[in-house]
Design an enzyme around this catalytic site. Structure first.
Site, mmCIF file in Angstrom:
data_model
loop_
_atom_site.group_PDB
_atom_site.id
_atom_site.type_symbol
_atom_site.label_atom_id
_atom_site.label_comp_id
_atom_site.label_asym_id
_atom_site.label_seq_id
_atom_site.Cartn_x
_atom_site.Cartn_y
_atom_site.Cartn_z
ATOM 1 N N GLN A 1 0.835 -1.256 0.011
ATOM 2 C CA GLN A 1 -0.170 0.049 -0.055
ATOM 3 C C GLN A 1 0.785 1.267 -0.042
ATOM 4 O O GLN A 1 2.077 1.375 0.562
ATOM 5 C CB GLN A 1 -0.789 -0.111 1.180
ATOM 6 C CG GLN A 1 -0.374 0.093 2.566
ATOM 7 C CD GLN A 1 -1.293 0.043 3.742
ATOM 8 O OE1 GLN A 1 -2.467 -0.095 3.536
ATOM 9 N NE2 GLN A 1 -0.780 0.414 4.878
ATOM 10 N N HIS B 1 -3.317 0.231 -3.354
ATOM 11 C CA HIS B 1 -4.171 0.567 -2.057
ATOM 12 C C HIS B 1 -4.545 2.170 -2.480
ATOM 13 O O HIS B 1 -5.903 2.320 -2.650
ATOM 14 C CB HIS B 1 -3.518 0.621 -0.949
ATOM 15 C CG HIS B 1 -4.167 0.715 0.415
ATOM 16 N ND1 HIS B 1 -5.098 1.938 0.716
ATOM 17 C CD2 HIS B 1 -4.427 0.075 1.482
ATOM 18 C CE1 HIS B 1 -5.836 1.886 1.769
ATOM 19 N NE2 HIS B 1 -5.407 0.724 2.443
ATOM 20 N N ASP C 1 -8.207 0.917 -1.916
ATOM 21 C CA ASP C 1 -9.235 1.295 -0.997
ATOM 22 C C ASP C 1 -9.869 2.690 -1.237
ATOM 23 O O ASP C 1 -9.025 3.589 -0.856
ATOM 24 C CB ASP C 1 -8.493 0.958 0.483
ATOM 25 C CG ASP C 1 -9.404 0.961 1.560
ATOM 26 O OD1 ASP C 1 -10.448 1.308 1.436
ATOM 27 O OD2 ASP C 1 -9.010 0.554 2.876
ATOM 28 N N GLU D 1 -11.892 -1.983 -2.492
ATOM 29 C CA GLU D 1 -12.112 -2.296 -0.958
ATOM 30 C C GLU D 1 -12.950 -1.056 -0.498
ATOM 31 O O GLU D 1 -12.857 -0.020 -0.848
ATOM 32 C CB GLU D 1 -10.781 -2.264 -0.418
ATOM 33 C CG GLU D 1 -11.120 -2.588 1.022
ATOM 34 C CD GLU D 1 -9.516 -2.666 1.816
ATOM 35 O OE1 GLU D 1 -9.489 -2.711 2.974
ATOM 36 O OE2 GLU D 1 -8.591 -3.037 1.125
ATOM 37 N N ASP E 1 -14.410 -4.855 4.077
ATOM 38 C CA ASP E 1 -13.539 -4.383 5.093
ATOM 39 C C ASP E 1 -14.308 -3.761 6.190
ATOM 40 O O ASP E 1 -14.365 -4.408 7.234
ATOM 41 C CB ASP E 1 -12.299 -3.202 4.838
ATOM 42 C CG ASP E 1 -11.630 -2.769 5.878
ATOM 43 O OD1 ASP E 1 -11.513 -3.157 6.667
ATOM 44 O OD2 ASP E 1 -10.824 -1.734 5.703
ATOM 45 N N GLN F 1 -11.221 -8.991 3.531
ATOM 46 C CA GLN F 1 -10.100 -8.703 4.329
ATOM 47 C C GLN F 1 -10.142 -9.089 5.981
ATOM 48 O O GLN F 1 -10.989 -8.757 6.504
ATOM 49 C CB GLN F 1 -9.886 -7.275 4.437
ATOM 50 C CG GLN F 1 -8.262 -6.863 5.138
ATOM 51 C CD GLN F 1 -8.010 -5.296 5.571
ATOM 52 O OE1 GLN F 1 -6.810 -5.346 6.008
ATOM 53 N NE2 GLN F 1 -8.602 -4.622 4.734
ATOM 54 N N LYS G 1 -8.741 -8.631 8.661
ATOM 55 C CA LYS G 1 -7.857 -7.365 9.452
ATOM 56 C C LYS G 1 -7.366 -7.841 10.706
ATOM 57 O O LYS G 1 -8.214 -7.876 11.829
ATOM 58 C CB LYS G 1 -8.745 -6.247 9.501
ATOM 59 C CG LYS G 1 -7.880 -4.827 9.927
ATOM 60 C CD LYS G 1 -8.426 -3.570 9.597
ATOM 61 C CE LYS G 1 -8.387 -3.089 8.178
ATOM 62 N NZ LYS G 1 -8.655 -1.607 7.781
#
Length: 411
Positions: A171, A193, A235, A270, A304, A326, A328
């Site tokens: 990212q 990202h 994202d 995302e 996410d 994701q 996380k």
């Protein structure tokens, strides 16, 4: 070999804790800092240095194995635990966790995690505690058995030891052009990202973002080796919803048109929209996924926000509310739950992205490598921090070492 003692050490996260609500509300940047007052409870400033707390298990043979308790960059948002407070976390550990850890047989590993984090009749431990303590408990088991953490986790999952690397996703942070060049020159599997987290970065009806996506694709052709076509993963922090539309068909059509602009690549988007709750997100993402699949086979929605714990992830999987989940890791807590989440997604034919956060530490990143390898994640984040080189080095080298060690034992 038993756990004799537990110790703590202050630790630094590799980035910041950011108040997502304040940033979405338009707080102005001043260099690296944000101006104005925070909006999310627990934040003293919109951007705060990420802090962590190391938990060390002192074993009978004198070895000390560590894990790092830490939270995610956007703490307190979308159902996540509050911003990390090391003093409060240590106090909870001393009261509730230490009595369970002292005297444990270190080799048990995953079983120790289940016992240590059981919470029948009381509140669940803060997920940061589960996250850091599980790192230490799995490392204790690996030390006692003289194997890697990846082998400990794979055995617990009923899987053979891993033999293949997991594709790495880098990212950019705000250095969204120079970082892309670095990623391309280093042949990263998934990029960049882009950190599309403001109206300025998204642009009127997404125009700025669309231009950036086209530029990234063109840059891979200009700088990449022949045949280099990485997955392009962006994202957008809900900004398709904030800056274009929240209606599922309109969101799917936006993503499909964007995929048409980059025909050589698979496109990951995302968090296209933040619908404000888990149930609303699941219902609408399922509709976006269903519609998008009728429009293109080269674009994927990545879940996410509101997809935090193992229970959340299982609900998204059951509704097929994403093409990629994701996982996380600090939001999931116990690293064995991360392994379970990855396996559940893969068994359902859904991509399992072993993620995390720029705010965590090198030590937690290395632990996640082993879980991603053991559970066969689809991809994993190069972390911690927002610098491309550092995360790639930490994650990539840990993968290579673990796989070499496993291969050497196999023969």
């Amino acid at each position: 070999m038993r756990i004799d003692k537990v110790i703590f050490a202050p630790a630094r996260g590799a980035f910041f804790y950011d108040d997502q609500a304040a940033i979405r509300a338009g707080r102005e940047m001043d260099g690296v800092a944000y101006l104005g007052e925070p909006l999310t409870p627990g934040f003293k400033r919109v951007r705060e240095p990420s802090r962590a707390l190391g938990i060390g298990l002192v074993l009978e043979d004198g070895a000390v194995v560590w894990g790092d308790m830490v939270s995610v960059q956007y703490s307190g948002a979308a159902g996540r635990d509050p911003v990390f407070d090391p003093e409060k976390i240590e106090a909870v550990c001393r009261e509730r966790l230490l009595p369970r850890l002292i005297g444990m047989e270190a080799a048990a590993g995953p079983e120790n995690c289940a016992f240590a984090f059981a919470h029948e009749g009381e509140a669940r431990l803060p997920l940061a505690i589960e996250y850091g303590a599980s790192q230490a408990l799995l490392r204790a088991a690996a030390h006692a058995r003289r194997v890697t953490v990846a082998e400990v986790v794979a055995e617990a999952m009923g899987l053979p030891a891993p033999s293949e690397p997991v594709p790495i996703f880098a990212q950019s942070g705000d250095d969204r052009r120079n970082a892309v060049d670095t990623m391309i020159l280093k042949g990263v599997d998934v990029l960049p990202h882009g950190l599309i987290n403001s109206a300025e970065k998204f642009g009127p009806d997404g125009a700025t973002f669309i231009d950036y996506v086209r530029w990234v694709a063109a840059r891979t052709r200009a700088l990449g080796e022949p045949g280099y076509t990485p997955v392009l993963h962006f994202d957008v922090y809900g900004w398709i919803g904030l800056g274009h539309s929240t209606e599922p068909r309109a969101v799917a059509e936006f993503i499909a048109r964007l995929a048409e602009d980059i025909p050589d690549h698979t496109l990951h988007i995302e968090c296209p929209v933040d619908y404000g709750s888990r149930q609303a997100t699941i219902e609408n993402y399922a509709a976006i996924v269903e519609t998008l699949d009728t429009l293109t086979d080269r674009a994927r929605v990545v879940a996410d926000e509101h997809c935090n714990t193992l229970a959340d992830i299982e609900a998204f999987i059951a509704a097929r509310a994403a093409h990629v989940i994701q996982v996380k890791t600090p939001d999931v807590g116990d690293l064995m739950d991360t392994a379970r989440a990855i396996r559940a997604a893969r068994e359902a034919g859904i991509g399992a992205y072993c993620g995390g956060t720029s705010a965590e530490t090198d030590h937690s990143a290395r632990a996640c490598v082993h879980v991603a390898l053991a559970a066969r994640a689809s991809m994993m984040l190069a972390k911690p921090g927002m610098g491309v080189n550092e995360g790639l080095t930490i994650v990539g080298n840990e993968q290579a070492r673990a796989l070499a060690e496993i291969a050497a034992r196999a023969g």
